[in-house]
Every structure is written in structure tokens, then in C-alpha cells.
Write an enzyme that holds these catalytic residues in place. Structure first.
Site, mmCIF file in Angstrom:
data_model
loop_
_atom_site.group_PDB
_atom_site.id
_atom_site.type_symbol
_atom_site.label_atom_id
_atom_site.label_comp_id
_atom_site.label_asym_id
_atom_site.label_seq_id
_atom_site.Cartn_x
_atom_site.Cartn_y
_atom_site.Cartn_z
ATOM 1 N N LYS A 1 -100.758 29.754 -95.507
ATOM 2 C CA LYS A 1 -99.776 30.419 -94.629
ATOM 3 C C LYS A 1 -98.329 30.108 -95.047
ATOM 4 O O LYS A 1 -98.094 29.202 -95.857
ATOM 5 C CB LYS A 1 -100.046 29.979 -93.192
ATOM 6 C CG LYS A 1 -101.396 30.455 -92.648
ATOM 7 C CD LYS A 1 -101.550 30.085 -91.165
ATOM 8 C CE LYS A 1 -102.856 30.601 -90.587
ATOM 9 N NZ LYS A 1 -102.958 30.299 -89.128
ATOM 10 N N THR B 1 -107.570 24.093 -85.068
ATOM 11 C CA THR B 1 -106.378 24.944 -85.018
ATOM 12 C C THR B 1 -105.115 24.129 -84.743
ATOM 13 O O THR B 1 -104.081 24.343 -85.377
ATOM 14 C CB THR B 1 -106.556 26.001 -83.899
ATOM 15 O OG1 THR B 1 -107.808 26.664 -84.083
ATOM 16 C CG2 THR B 1 -105.422 27.014 -83.928
ATOM 17 N N ASN C 1 -99.824 26.306 -88.982
ATOM 18 C CA ASN C 1 -100.895 25.338 -89.232
ATOM 19 C C ASN C 1 -101.496 25.467 -90.633
ATOM 20 O O ASN C 1 -102.665 25.170 -90.848
ATOM 21 C CB ASN C 1 -101.954 25.406 -88.136
ATOM 22 C CG ASN C 1 -102.627 26.761 -88.043
ATOM 23 O OD1 ASN C 1 -102.283 27.670 -88.794
ATOM 24 N ND2 ASN C 1 -103.585 26.888 -87.152
ATOM 25 N N HIS D 1 -105.518 29.538 -93.046
ATOM 26 C CA HIS D 1 -106.490 30.323 -92.276
ATOM 27 C C HIS D 1 -107.862 30.197 -92.926
ATOM 28 O O HIS D 1 -107.968 30.146 -94.151
ATOM 29 C CB HIS D 1 -106.083 31.805 -92.279
ATOM 30 C CG HIS D 1 -107.163 32.719 -91.763
ATOM 31 N ND1 HIS D 1 -107.355 32.939 -90.422
ATOM 32 C CD2 HIS D 1 -108.118 33.440 -92.422
ATOM 33 C CE1 HIS D 1 -108.394 33.767 -90.275
ATOM 34 N NE2 HIS D 1 -108.866 34.094 -91.462
ATOM 35 N N ARG E 1 -114.299 25.811 -92.507
ATOM 36 C CA ARG E 1 -113.692 25.463 -91.203
ATOM 37 C C ARG E 1 -113.629 23.950 -91.035
ATOM 38 O O ARG E 1 -112.676 23.408 -90.474
ATOM 39 C CB ARG E 1 -114.484 26.093 -90.049
ATOM 40 C CG ARG E 1 -114.454 27.617 -89.987
ATOM 41 C CD ARG E 1 -113.130 28.191 -89.556
ATOM 42 N NE ARG E 1 -112.755 27.852 -88.207
ATOM 43 C CZ ARG E 1 -111.837 28.507 -87.489
ATOM 44 N NH1 ARG E 1 -111.206 29.560 -88.007
ATOM 45 N NH2 ARG E 1 -111.524 28.130 -86.280
ATOM 46 N N ARG F 1 -105.374 20.833 -92.305
ATOM 47 C CA ARG F 1 -104.379 21.005 -91.240
ATOM 48 C C ARG F 1 -103.797 19.665 -90.787
ATOM 49 O O ARG F 1 -102.604 19.568 -90.490
ATOM 50 C CB ARG F 1 -104.998 21.775 -90.072
ATOM 51 C CG ARG F 1 -105.071 23.286 -90.364
ATOM 52 C CD ARG F 1 -105.883 24.024 -89.351
ATOM 53 N NE ARG F 1 -105.694 25.470 -89.445
ATOM 54 C CZ ARG F 1 -106.467 26.349 -88.815
ATOM 55 N NH1 ARG F 1 -107.484 25.932 -88.069
ATOM 56 N NH2 ARG F 1 -106.234 27.650 -88.934
ATOM 57 N N GLU G 1 -112.091 40.472 -93.487
ATOM 58 C CA GLU G 1 -110.774 39.928 -93.868
ATOM 59 C C GLU G 1 -110.562 40.010 -95.376
ATOM 60 O O GLU G 1 -109.443 40.290 -95.830
ATOM 61 C CB GLU G 1 -110.656 38.483 -93.377
ATOM 62 C CG GLU G 1 -110.592 38.411 -91.857
ATOM 63 C CD GLU G 1 -110.707 36.992 -91.305
ATOM 64 O OE1 GLU G 1 -110.656 36.836 -90.073
ATOM 65 O OE2 GLU G 1 -110.861 36.038 -92.093
ATOM 66 N N TYR H 1 -104.432 40.045 -87.181
ATOM 67 C CA TYR H 1 -104.740 39.218 -86.010
ATOM 68 C C TYR H 1 -104.943 40.065 -84.746
ATOM 69 O O TYR H 1 -104.727 39.574 -83.639
ATOM 70 C CB TYR H 1 -103.626 38.189 -85.787
ATOM 71 C CG TYR H 1 -103.741 36.962 -86.671
ATOM 72 C CD1 TYR H 1 -104.846 36.114 -86.594
ATOM 73 C CD2 TYR H 1 -102.723 36.624 -87.562
ATOM 74 C CE1 TYR H 1 -104.941 34.976 -87.390
ATOM 75 C CE2 TYR H 1 -102.814 35.480 -88.360
ATOM 76 C CZ TYR H 1 -103.933 34.663 -88.261
ATOM 77 O OH TYR H 1 -104.025 33.538 -89.038
#
Ligand code: UDP
Ligand code: MG
Length: 139
Positions: free
Chosen positions: A11, A93, A114, A117, A87, A104, A128, A51
Site C-alpha cells: 500500500k 488489520t 497498514n 493487502h 493472511r 503489519r 482481485e 473496496y
């Protein structure tokens, strides 16, 4: 059976802070292979499409502005059990709640900014990936 790909975005905050190399090193050392990568930038409208599932949430407008605030690195990543394993590698998050050693925890600035993604399901990994890459670009 769990799928073999997930979709990731480094990000704007992490790109701007110069963490791309360190994050990719963690991703590769965790056993993921980069099968597509694109340095790009979203408009607020396109961030909103990506999103769209969050459009009723109070953070949506800020999220769209943040996600379009600078360059991002979109990637398709390949590994057995890719979605769940990725993940786990990126962490919660909210970086304050992320496990030590997660991407993160190490690099996120806030619950919004953060760092990274990761898709939340095999189905969304495909959707995606297709949002950023044509089929021909994926190899
Ligand atoms: N987000 C935010 N405020 C919140 C929750 C989420 O700004 O209270 C942002 C954050 O950048 C997050 C993204 O919205 O990564 C998508 O939220 P989601 O709940 O899908 O989290 P993720 O799947 O990225 O962990
Ligand atoms: Mg999500």
C-alpha cells in the site's frame, strides 16, 4: 481444497516509506512466489471499486483517498494454501493487534495505513487478481 494463489498490494504508506524490498523479502522467505507484479497508482474512484464491499463503512471515503495517495505494488502470489498463509504472514488489520513478526506489526503506521493487502478468500483472490492483471499478464 485451498487454492494456490492470493492477491496482495503493498500500500502507499509502505511504498512511500521505502519498505518494498523488506516486505518482498519476507514474502519470498515465507515460501510465496511472485507470479505477477505491477507498480501502479489508483484513482479514488478505482480504489472505491476495489473496496466496494466496504462502501457503507464509515472509513470508506478516507480509505479510497489513502489508497489513491501514491504508488502501490500489486502482486499475484503463489503457494499451497496461499490465502490463509498470507493472511497469517501479514497479521491483523489493526497493527496494534497484529502478532509480533508479521508484516503489519513491523511496517504498518495505523489501522488505515497498514502497509499491505491480502485476499480473504480463494474467490476474492481471483477477482482481485483480475482487477489488476489481464490473463496474459499473469505468467
Ligand atoms: N480500514 C480502516 N479502518 C478500519 C478498518 C479497515 O481504514 O476500521 C482499512 C484498512 O486499510 C484495511 C482496509 O480498510 O486494510 C480493508 O478493511 P478489511 O476489514 O477488509 O481489512 P483487511 O482485510 O485488509 O485486513
Ligand atoms: Mg479485507
Amino acid at each position: 481444497m485451498a487454492g494456490k494463489i492470493t492477491f496482495s498490494i503493498i500500500k502507499p504508506d509502505a511504498y512511500q516509506a521505502g519498505h518494498v524490498g523488506a516486505i518482498i523479502k519476507m514474502i519470498e522467505e515465507a515460501g510465496f512466489r511472485i507470479v505477477a507484479a505491477k507498480l501502479t497508482r489508483l484513482t479514488p474512484e478505482r480504489a472505491g471499486q476495489f473496496y466496494a464491499v466496504h462502501k457503507e463503512r464509515p472509513f470508506y471515503r478516507d480509505l479510497c483517498n489513502y489508497m489513491s495517495s501514491g504508488p502501490i505494488l500489486a502482486m499475484i502470489l503463489e503457494k499451497e494454501n496461499a490465502v490463509a498463509d498470507f493472511r497469517k504472514l501479514i497479521g491483523a488489520t489493526d497493527p496494534a493487534k497484529a502478532e509480533p513478526g508479521t508484516i503489519r506489526k513491523l511496517f504498518a503506521k495505523s489501522i488505515e495505513a497498514n502497509a499491505i493487502h491480502g485476499s480473504d478468500s480463494d474467490e476474492n483472490a481471483v477477482i482481485e487478481s483480475a482487477f489488476f492483471f489481464s490473463a496474459l499478464e499473469q505468467f
